[in-house]
Motif scaffolding. Structure first.
Motif, short mmCIF file in Angstrom:
data_model
loop_
_atom_site.label_atom_id
_atom_site.label_comp_id
_atom_site.label_asym_id
_atom_site.label_seq_id
_atom_site.Cartn_x
_atom_site.Cartn_y
_atom_site.Cartn_z
N GLU A 261 0.86 -1.18 0.00
CA GLU A 261 0.00 0.00 0.00
C GLU A 261 0.90 1.23 0.00
N THR A 262 0.62 2.17 -0.89
CA THR A 262 1.41 3.38 -0.96
C THR A 262 0.49 4.60 -0.80
N ILE A 263 0.98 5.60 -0.12
CA ILE A 263 0.19 6.81 0.15
C ILE A 263 0.64 7.93 -0.78
N VAL A 264 -0.31 8.56 -1.43
CA VAL A 264 -0.04 9.68 -2.33
C VAL A 264 -0.87 10.87 -1.86
N SER A 265 -0.22 12.00 -1.65
CA SER A 265 -0.92 13.21 -1.20
C SER A 265 -1.36 14.04 -2.40
N ILE A 266 -2.54 14.65 -2.28
CA ILE A 266 -3.03 15.54 -3.34
C ILE A 266 -2.71 17.00 -3.03
N GLU A 267 -2.05 17.26 -1.91
CA GLU A 267 -1.76 18.65 -1.53
C GLU A 267 -0.84 19.30 -2.56
N GLY A 268 -1.18 20.52 -2.94
CA GLY A 268 -0.38 21.26 -3.91
C GLY A 268 -0.64 20.88 -5.35
#
Length: 430
Positions: A261-268
């Motif tokens: 499982e990998t976490i990807v941020s949508i910030e920015g």
């Protein structure tokens, strides 16, 4: 520490789940499905290789060698060959069976090679384990499940028998009631620690865990992950006991296919292309982490940003998954393939719900009532039961919903509030 006159090494493995069917995978290419179906057997060969490389004096298998009580013939024949390979080196093997492969299950009439001992279910047995040069190294104790659901505390039946320098107990059990696993052969850590054994080789829990040292109480975990709930490396412990009684443990990862499982941020991020680039970069990192092995990856989108409302639109997450699969290419084209299993959206909008709840009017009232349910377990349960009344008529769905935690219910409600807010604002703008 303990008085040990014979140094020795053993391998602790459990939960092989040979020939696991890997249910529930949709739209999976043949290359992925075939590799998964063979993965438990590949991990079994990895176990054999570890035993040979370490020149282990004996191997202990703590239950659930097979995935189903009615063992597949394929799995039984493959395990028989593996046991022949291991015992031909002078390594003994000690086996107990658990809830997935109890004695009551259908079995082929096959002969295990000399050097393999299967513990029965009538009572705890004690067997001698020898070093490769023939010296007594330990007493090994074990008991198998007679049927799939054993609710007795089997640990209380273990009694140490004097006459060996080291005592190893082999048990398939749930220690201290781990809620993520069926509560079979329930027991307490304090009971195991005070029973007089030097090492408890446990099975049933699929995460490797060292619950205690001296005496050692250890889950080795399973040897091959079977779903996205079983991420990361899987394997066995190589345990070396010195002349002075010190215990050295080394984990060896033998999983053939990794679940990650990998976490990807949508910030920015405010453009779809930027999100795509970030997603592909994260999957490339997952490929590197797999170290040449294939992997199935779940992407978890987090953070707050302008992409949030777009991600909540119907079918958008599925469309992103399909695009990632096409961008990465067909699995059959490379050995170390990455297959995006799914995308889970756990993002938030730039406007916080708490701020909107202070507004007057319908939207403010809607968000205030929703947040009240988020903060109160009784209200969140009642709200979801009302919203899912039709689904509650299905017994299995009702059981699954009732088992959800307040945190899970609160997350669902927050997502529903943000989606409702997005739809209402779109309607106002139209």
């Amino acid at each position: 520490m303990i008085e040990v006159t014979v140094p020795f090494t053993f391998v602790h493995a459990a939960d092989l789940h040979l020939d696991s069917p890997f249910k529930g995978l949709t739209k999976v290419p043949d290359a992925v499905r075939d590799r998964l179906r063979e993965s438990t057997f590949s991990a079994l060969q990895g176990l054999c290789d570890i035993v040979k490389r370490e020149k282990a004096d004996f191997l202990v298998l703590a239950g659930d060698l097979f995935d189903a009580a009615d063992r597949s013939l394929r799995a039984q024949l493959r395990l028989q060959r593996a046991m022949e390979e291991i015992t031909s080196l002078g390594t003994q093997v000690f086996v107990v069976h658990g809830n997935h492969d109890p004695e009551s299950g259908r079995q082929a009439k096959l002969d295990w090679p000399q050097g393999v001992h299967e513990f029965g279910s009538a009572g705890v047995e004690c067997r001698p384990a020898y070093s490769r040069n023939g010296e007594l190294a330990a007493h090994v104790y074990g008991i198998s499940y007679p049927t799939p659901a054993v609710t007795d505390n089997l640990a209380l039946r273990f009694m140490k028998r004097e006459g060996a320098p080291f005592h190893l107990a082999l048990l398939h059990a749930n220690v201290d009631g781990d809620p993520s696993h069926d509560n079979y052969a329930p027991c307490k850590l304090d009971e195991l620690a005070s029973a007089g054994f030097h090492y408890w080789a446990l099975g049933h829990v699929h995460d490797r865990r060292i619950l205690r040292e001296y005496p050692h109480v250890v889950y080795s975990g399973n040897i091959q992950g079977r779903s996205i709930r079983e991420t990361g490396g899987k394997g066995v412990y190589v345990v070396s006991v010195s002349e002075s009684g010190s215990i050295d443990m080394s984990f060896r990862d033998i999983a053939d296919v990794l679940w990650q499982e990998t976490i990807v941020s949508i910030e920015g991020i405010d453009r779809e292309q930027d999100l795509k680039n970030r997603l592909l970069s994260a999957l490339d990192d997952s490929r590197k982490d797999a170290q040449g092995r294939p992997s199935l990856v779940r992407v978890r989108l987090e953070g707050r940003g302008v992409m949030h409302e777009r991600l909540l639109q119907p079918n958008v997450a599925e469309e992103w998954v399909e695009d990632l699969r096409e961008s990465l290419g067909a699995p059959e084209e490379t050995e170390a393939w990455v297959w995006p299993e799914s995308i889970v959206v756990r993002t938030g909008g730039l406007l916080r719900l708490e701020a909107i709840a202070e507004e007057e009017g319908f939207m403010g009232e809607l968000i205030r009532r929703g947040l009240s349910a988020v903060n109160r377990p009784d209200m969140s349960k009642e709200l979801l039961e009302e919203a899912m009344e039709a689904l509650h008529k299905q017994p299995r769905i009702r059981e699954w919903l009732d088992a959800r935690s307040h945190e899970e219910r609160a997350e669902w409600i927050r997502q529903a509030l943000e989606l409702s807010l997005s739809l209402l604002r779109d309607e106002e703008a139209g």
